[in-house]
Design a protein around this motif. Structure first.
Motif, PDB file in Angstrom:
ATOM      1  N   ASP A   1       5.040  -0.500   3.221  1.00 15.04           N
ATOM      2  CA  ASP A   1       3.885  -1.357   3.487  1.00 15.04           C
ATOM      3  C   ASP A   1       2.609  -0.520   3.448  1.00 15.04           C
ATOM      4  O   ASP A   1       1.924  -0.335   4.448  1.00 15.04           O
ATOM      5  CB  ASP A   1       4.043  -2.040   4.847  1.00 15.04           C
ATOM      6  CG  ASP A   1       3.108  -3.231   5.005  1.00 15.04           C
ATOM      7  OD1 ASP A   1       2.389  -3.546   4.036  1.00 15.04           O
ATOM      8  OD2 ASP A   1       3.106  -3.833   6.084  1.00 15.04           O
TER       9      ASP A   1
ATOM     10  N   LYS B   1       9.700  -0.994   6.086  1.00 15.12           N
ATOM     11  CA  LYS B   1       8.327  -0.878   6.596  1.00 15.12           C
ATOM     12  C   LYS B   1       7.580   0.310   5.998  1.00 15.12           C
ATOM     13  O   LYS B   1       6.348   0.315   5.936  1.00 15.12           O
ATOM     14  CB  LYS B   1       8.334  -0.767   8.116  1.00 15.12           C
ATOM     15  CG  LYS B   1       9.097   0.443   8.652  1.00 15.12           C
ATOM     16  CD  LYS B   1       9.085   0.485  10.172  1.00 15.12           C
ATOM     17  CE  LYS B   1       9.921   1.631  10.721  1.00 15.12           C
ATOM     18  NZ  LYS B   1       9.508   2.949  10.219  1.00 15.12           N
TER      19      LYS B   1
ATOM     20  N   TYR C   1      -0.452  -0.876   1.877  1.00 14.52           N
ATOM     21  CA  TYR C   1      -1.789  -1.438   1.992  1.00 14.52           C
ATOM     22  C   TYR C   1      -2.133  -1.801   3.429  1.00 14.52           C
ATOM     23  O   TYR C   1      -3.284  -1.717   3.838  1.00 14.52           O
ATOM     24  CB  TYR C   1      -1.933  -2.637   1.053  1.00 14.52           C
ATOM     25  CG  TYR C   1      -2.182  -2.197  -0.373  1.00 14.52           C
ATOM     26  CD1 TYR C   1      -3.470  -2.066  -0.879  1.00 14.52           C
ATOM     27  CD2 TYR C   1      -1.127  -1.862  -1.205  1.00 14.52           C
ATOM     28  CE1 TYR C   1      -3.698  -1.635  -2.167  1.00 14.52           C
ATOM     29  CE2 TYR C   1      -1.341  -1.423  -2.506  1.00 14.52           C
ATOM     30  CZ  TYR C   1      -2.636  -1.310  -2.979  1.00 14.52           C
ATOM     31  OH  TYR C   1      -2.852  -0.862  -4.255  1.00 14.52           O
ATOM     32  N   ALA C   2      -1.133  -2.185   4.205  1.00 16.17           N
ATOM     33  CA  ALA C   2      -1.389  -2.447   5.619  1.00 16.17           C
ATOM     34  C   ALA C   2      -1.836  -1.170   6.315  1.00 16.17           C
ATOM     35  O   ALA C   2      -2.716  -1.183   7.183  1.00 16.17           O
ATOM     36  CB  ALA C   2      -0.134  -3.003   6.287  1.00 16.17           C
TER      37      ALA C   2
ATOM     38  N   GLU D   1      -3.423  -9.051   0.299  1.00 10.71           N
ATOM     39  CA  GLU D   1      -2.505  -8.423  -0.631  1.00 10.71           C
ATOM     40  C   GLU D   1      -3.244  -7.988  -1.897  1.00 10.71           C
ATOM     41  O   GLU D   1      -4.280  -8.548  -2.255  1.00 10.71           O
ATOM     42  CB  GLU D   1      -1.392  -9.400  -1.019  1.00 10.71           C
ATOM     43  CG  GLU D   1      -0.319  -9.568   0.014  1.00 10.71           C
ATOM     44  CD  GLU D   1       0.920 -10.247  -0.572  1.00 10.71           C
ATOM     45  OE1 GLU D   1       0.998 -10.371  -1.811  1.00 10.71           O
ATOM     46  OE2 GLU D   1       1.788 -10.636   0.213  1.00 10.71           O
TER      47      GLU D   1
ATOM     48  N   ILE E   1       8.884  -6.954   1.209  1.00 11.26           N
ATOM     49  CA  ILE E   1       8.995  -5.526   1.491  1.00 11.26           C
ATOM     50  C   ILE E   1      10.248  -5.299   2.332  1.00 11.26           C
ATOM     51  O   ILE E   1      10.355  -5.816   3.446  1.00 11.26           O
ATOM     52  CB  ILE E   1       7.743  -5.014   2.215  1.00 11.26           C
ATOM     53  CG1 ILE E   1       6.535  -5.065   1.271  1.00 11.26           C
ATOM     54  CG2 ILE E   1       7.948  -3.600   2.727  1.00 11.26           C
ATOM     55  CD1 ILE E   1       5.222  -4.674   1.917  1.00 11.26           C
TER      56      ILE E   1
ATOM     57  N   SER F   1       4.201  -8.762  -0.001  1.00 17.22           N
ATOM     58  CA  SER F   1       4.291  -8.468   1.433  1.00 17.22           C
ATOM     59  C   SER F   1       5.541  -9.038   2.097  1.00 17.22           C
ATOM     60  O   SER F   1       6.168  -8.366   2.915  1.00 17.22           O
ATOM     61  CB  SER F   1       3.043  -8.980   2.159  1.00 17.22           C
ATOM     62  OG  SER F   1       2.923 -10.391   2.021  1.00 17.22           O
ATOM     63  N   ASP F   2       5.919 -10.274   1.747  1.00 14.88           N
ATOM     64  CA  ASP F   2       7.083 -10.865   2.422  1.00 14.88           C
ATOM     65  C   ASP F   2       8.411 -10.473   1.777  1.00 14.88           C
ATOM     66  O   ASP F   2       9.473 -10.947   2.171  1.00 14.88           O
ATOM     67  CB  ASP F   2       6.966 -12.387   2.507  1.00 14.88           C
ATOM     68  CG  ASP F   2       6.918 -13.062   1.143  1.00 14.88           C
ATOM     69  OD1 ASP F   2       6.921 -12.342   0.124  1.00 14.88           O
ATOM     70  OD2 ASP F   2       6.881 -14.299   1.100  1.00 14.88           O
TER      71      ASP F   2
ATOM     72  N   ASN G   1       8.154  -6.845  -6.322  1.00 17.77           N
ATOM     73  CA  ASN G   1       9.100  -6.134  -5.470  1.00 17.77           C
ATOM     74  C   ASN G   1       9.672  -4.910  -6.181  1.00 17.77           C
ATOM     75  O   ASN G   1      10.427  -4.135  -5.591  1.00 17.77           O
ATOM     76  CB  ASN G   1      10.230  -7.057  -5.019  1.00 17.77           C
ATOM     77  CG  ASN G   1      11.121  -7.493  -6.162  1.00 17.77           C
ATOM     78  OD1 ASN G   1      10.667  -7.622  -7.294  1.00 17.77           O
ATOM     79  ND2 ASN G   1      12.387  -7.732  -5.873  1.00 17.77           N
TER      80      ASN G   1
ATOM     81  N   THR H   1       1.266  -8.112  -7.584  1.00 13.68           N
ATOM     82  CA  THR H   1       2.328  -7.631  -6.697  1.00 13.68           C
ATOM     83  C   THR H   1       3.701  -7.873  -7.301  1.00 13.68           C
ATOM     84  O   THR H   1       3.921  -8.838  -8.033  1.00 13.68           O
ATOM     85  CB  THR H   1       2.263  -8.325  -5.318  1.00 13.68           C
ATOM     86  OG1 THR H   1       2.352  -9.744  -5.490  1.00 13.68           O
ATOM     87  CG2 THR H   1       0.975  -7.973  -4.595  1.00 13.68           C
TER      88      THR H   1
END
Length: 299
Positions: A202, A199, A204-205, A212, A196, A193-194, A218, A216
């Motif tokens: 993103d 935007k 899953y958000a 999360e 990504i 997440s941090d 990148n 995971t």
């Protein structure tokens, strides 16, 4: 003002350090430093603020950068027009793209351009991040969001679709799967997440997941590798998943996302033939892969 001095200025502006700039110019760092100091003295203005962290451009330096980049583009265009062959491209062209795009959509396009132009060096930088065209990290960049600032030209390539995928045996073990609640016991795979960088990644958000995924990275390619090993569920572009028959779509009616790719380039490169040709080849090949029937229409 000599063009050679501006070349040194551009290298330092892009690399921020004398050592890295010297490598790109085949000069030693001390020579680069002396050339920058001499240019500042000739102009009567400070172009860089020096610090242990490197060389940071001043406002005057940023003003000069615009003119230096324009001169660089003109010099490159003149070299191709006068010294190059009309029917062949030469030099270096670099494209930056996310790793999924590079591995699944650009391989054939880059190879075809290189094959048709023996004197052209095609460089593909496959990294999961944004690229700075102003620093010349790439001549062309493929992005998921169109940039809103800078002297850039943006061209939409095409939309593409994403779905939730898993290996068939993973889906069978979770059966029956009628909704997201039936997948609570299956590990998720996704982006950190941090880390990504856009935007639009993103996922899953957007699905309303509060935490999360269990695995995971990148890198989309690493996420795909986990998915292929049966480690869990992963949201993947359809153009990636279709190359792997062992994967199947999970809840296609509930989970389906649409995103787009954009081709971004610097305005100052409008007359550079090799970059123009690379741009056309990329758009043509990517559209043929992403849009049904596009290849048949010859777009």
């Amino acid at each position: 003002m000599k063009w050679d001095d501006l070349r040194v200025f551009l290298a330092v502006a892009r690399q921020s350090r004398l050592l890295a700039a010297g490598r790109s110019l085949a000069l030693d760092p001390a020579t680069v430093g002396r050339r920058i100091t001499a240019l500042e003295e000739a102009l009567g203005a400070r172009l860089f603020d020096r610090s242990p962290q490197g060389y940071a451009m001043t406002e005057t330096g940023r003003s000069l950068l615009v003119h230096a980049q324009a001169m660089e583009a003109q010099a490159s265009a003149a070299s191709e027009e006068i010294g190059g062959r009309a029917d062949s491209l030469s030099g270096i062209v670099r494209i930056g793209a996310p790793d999924g795009v590079s591995n699944y959509l650009l391989v054939d396009a880059c190879e075809a351009l290189s094959r048709d132009n023996p004197d052209l060096q095609v460089q593909a930088v496959a990294l999961p991040r944004m690229f700075s065209l102003s620093k010349r990290e790439a001549d062309l960049a493929i992005t998921l969001s169109p940039p809103s600032a800078g002297r850039l030209t943006v061209r939409k390539i095409a939309d593409y679709r994403l779905h939730l995928y898993a290996r068939s045996d993973v889906v069978a073990a979770a059966a029956p799967v009628r909704g997201l609640e039936d997948l609570r016991g299956v590990r998720g795979i996704g982006f950190i997440s941090d880390m990504i960088f856009d935007k639009e990644l993103d996922y899953y958000a957007l699905l309303g997941r509060e935490s999360e995924p269990a695995l995971t990275s990148n890198s989309l390619i690493m996420q795909l590798s986990w998915c292929l090993r049966g480690c869990g569920l992963c949201i993947l572009p359809d153009f990636v998943a279709r190359e792997h028959g062992e994967l199947e779509v999970v809840l296609p009616e509930e989970i389906g996302l649409t995103r787009a790719f954009y081709l971004v380039r610097h305005q100052d490169d409008a007359r550079v033939a090799r970059i123009n040709r690379m741009a056309e080849v990329i758009v043509e090949w990517m559209r043929s892969a992403l849009i049904p029937g596009e290849a048949a229409r010859g777009a």
